[in-house]
Design an enzyme around this catalytic site. Structure first.
Site, PDB file in Angstrom:
ATOM      1  N   HIS A  27      36.955  39.481  46.656  1.00 42.79           N
ATOM      2  CA  HIS A  27      36.453  40.551  45.771  1.00 42.79           C
ATOM      3  C   HIS A  27      37.462  40.866  44.656  1.00 42.79           C
ATOM      4  O   HIS A  27      37.487  41.980  44.142  1.00 42.79           O
ATOM      5  CB  HIS A  27      36.152  41.834  46.549  1.00 42.79           C
ATOM      6  N   SER A  36      46.974  34.299  17.653  1.00 43.49           N
ATOM      7  CA  SER A  36      45.943  35.081  16.972  1.00 43.49           C
ATOM      8  C   SER A  36      46.292  35.151  15.495  1.00 43.49           C
ATOM      9  O   SER A  36      47.465  35.217  15.128  1.00 43.49           O
ATOM     10  CB  SER A  36      45.894  36.486  17.578  1.00 43.49           C
ATOM     11  N   LYS A  88      50.190  37.563  20.277  1.00 43.73           N
ATOM     12  CA  LYS A  88      49.239  36.942  21.197  1.00 43.73           C
ATOM     13  C   LYS A  88      49.566  35.495  21.564  1.00 43.73           C
ATOM     14  O   LYS A  88      50.029  34.719  20.757  1.00 43.73           O
ATOM     15  CB  LYS A  88      47.817  36.971  20.598  1.00 43.73           C
TER      16      LYS A  88
END
Ligand code: ARG
Length: 470
Positions: free
Chosen positions: A156, A277, A283
């Site tokens: 999960h 980016s 990034k």
């Protein structure tokens, strides 16, 4: 350019029809198979006395010249000639005259295209098998380096139980072994020789289909001419294989994206396998993983498209079947690319061992082990689960983890707790004691590594066998 089938027509084809009907833009990639298949066909026709031996020789020589030209980029593919089959045949006759016009004896484009596709698929299956093995090797080698690297296993997406990074990677290694097995199945479907089925109902000429199969290294020959020209199971099987493989790679991609996020920080991709980016200078994005995940949808689409295309078709050949190519070719390119780039990406990534270890130390993934500890002291598991559940709730309430609770505190939940409970809580011990077959224990990993080496060896032998049967 005059049509090879123009006899019964009194008008030229409408230009839009030519453009819509043509497959040359994409089926030209079958040129090698088309020529090899035609050489085998012509040789068989000559051997069986269906065409003069001299014509057979001229055809073979002419086709070899055309092959050279195509490879050299000296061949002009014409849309008006529709597909690869008629482009090559028309050029052949242009060059060698009358003999070329005999090539299509006892053959239709329906069985010809099926032959080309089968041969092409065999070649690609062998190449993909090799790429798959290389990728499996990479996974296994990274796993071997991290046989002792602890990390939380998740269910999960919540921390569940401690495992090793090796165990996690070996799960993917096992999935890929099944992909390899499925790929062998794809080969079986591709290794069937359709030529000689003619358009639908065989031929009146005394051909030898088994001779063609032998020349082209096919293991089997279609035993029903109608099935031979209308079967596309092998394409659907390939696309099923490709979809499942991509599903596996997509799941790994999702994990790569998660693991490389600041929140997880478990891995860092090599600069050569990440992108930046245009706006945000900080990034470093896992584009490759995202693209593999994204392209998985496209490959599923190709499978779906082919299933839907085939479902309503009356026997035998219908032009709808020309639609088998673009999706198939695209799936081939996509999985080959994905396997190759992923191999290097996995081999070059940095694994932040400390970050993984930290994640497994400061959490509750050792709670099951504490319950098992109580079971070993004689408590039934269901009650042990309840007791440890209370301990966890107590720890959370007091802003602590399980090893930080004192024995005195533990005793208030059960008097079975003793000094040695701390040992049971050590993540290393949690992993080491999961020795059940297939479990994450270090000792089990070592066995799995040895088994993995063996599997790769076997796959390599299978690959060599396939390569010899091309
Ligand atoms: N380009 C066609 C295809 O890919 C070849 C077979 C065409 N046969 C026909 N009867 N029109 O399916």
């Amino acid at each position: 350019m005059a049509k090879l089938w123009g006899g019964r027509f009194s008008k030229n084809t409408n230009e839009l029809v030519d453009a819509f009907n043509a497959s040359i833009d994409f089926d030209k990639r079958l040129y090698h198979e088309d020529i090899r298949g035609s050489i085998a066909h012509a040789s068989m026709l000559a051997k069986c006395g269906i065409i003069p031996a001299q014509d057979g020789e001229k055809i073979v020589a002419g086709l070899k010249d055309i092959l050279k030209d195509i490879k050299a980029g000296d061949f002009k593919f014409e849309v008006a000639l529709e597909d690869i089959h008629m482009n090559i045949e028309a050029r052949l006759t242009e060059r060698i005259g009358q003999a070329g016009a005999r090539l299509h004896t006892a053959r239709s484009r329906n069985d010809q295209v099926a032959l080309d596709m089968h041969m092409y698929m065999k070649r690609e299956v062998a190449e993909i098998a090799e790429l798959l093995i290389r990728f499996e090797e990479a996974l296994l080698s990274v796993a071997k380096k991290h046989s002792k690297t602890l990390m939380p296993g998740y269910t999960h997406l919540q921390r569940a139980q401690p495992i090793t990074f090796a165990h996690h990677l070996l799960a993917y290694f096992n999935m890929l072994q099944r992909d390899f097995r499925r790929l062998q199945g794809v080969w079986e479907g591709a290794d069937m020789m359709p030529l000689g089925a003619g358009a639908i109902a065989g031929t009146t000429f005394p051909i030898d289909r088994f001779d063609v199969a032998k020349q082209l290294n096919f293991g089997k020959v279609y035993s029903n001419s109608m099935d031979a020209v209308s079967d596309r199971d092998y394409v659907i099987e390939f696309l099923s294989f490709a979809s499942i493989l991509m599903m596996h790679m997509s799941r790994l991609s999702e994990e790569i994206c998660l693991w490389s996020s600041t929140e997880f920080g478990f891995i860092e991709l090599d600069d050569a396998f990440a992108t930046g980016s245009s706006m945000m200078p900080q990034k470093k994005n896992p584009d490759i993983a995202e693209l593999v995940r994204g392209k998985t949808g496209r490959v599923y689409g190709h499978l779906q498209a082919m299933l839907v295309t085939a479902k309503g078709l009356p026997l035998t050949y219908n032009k709808d079947l020309q639609e088998d190519k673009e999706g198939f070719f695209d799936a081939v390119d996509t999985i080959k690319f994905a396997l190759a780039v992923y191999r290097d990406m996995i081999l070059t990534m940095t694994v932040n061992v400390d970050k993984m270890q930290q994640a497994v130390s400061k959490d509750f993934s050792n709670a099951t082990d504490l319950a098992d500890y109580l079971v070993r002291k004689g408590l039934p598991f269901r009650q042990a689960h309840e007791v440890v559940g209370k301990c966890v709730a107590y720890a959370i309430h007091n802003d602590k983890f399980l090893p930080e609770i004192t024995l005195e505190e533990y005793k208030t939940f059960s008097d079975l707790f003793e000094e040695d409970l701390l040992q049971a809580l050590q993540p290393e011990n949690c992993v080491a004691s999961r020795k059940s077959y297939g479990g994450p224990a270090f000792s089990e990993n070592e066995k799995q590594f040895a088994a993995g080496d063996k599997v790769l060896q076997q796959q390599q032998e299978i690959l060599q066998d396939l390569q010899q049967r091309l």
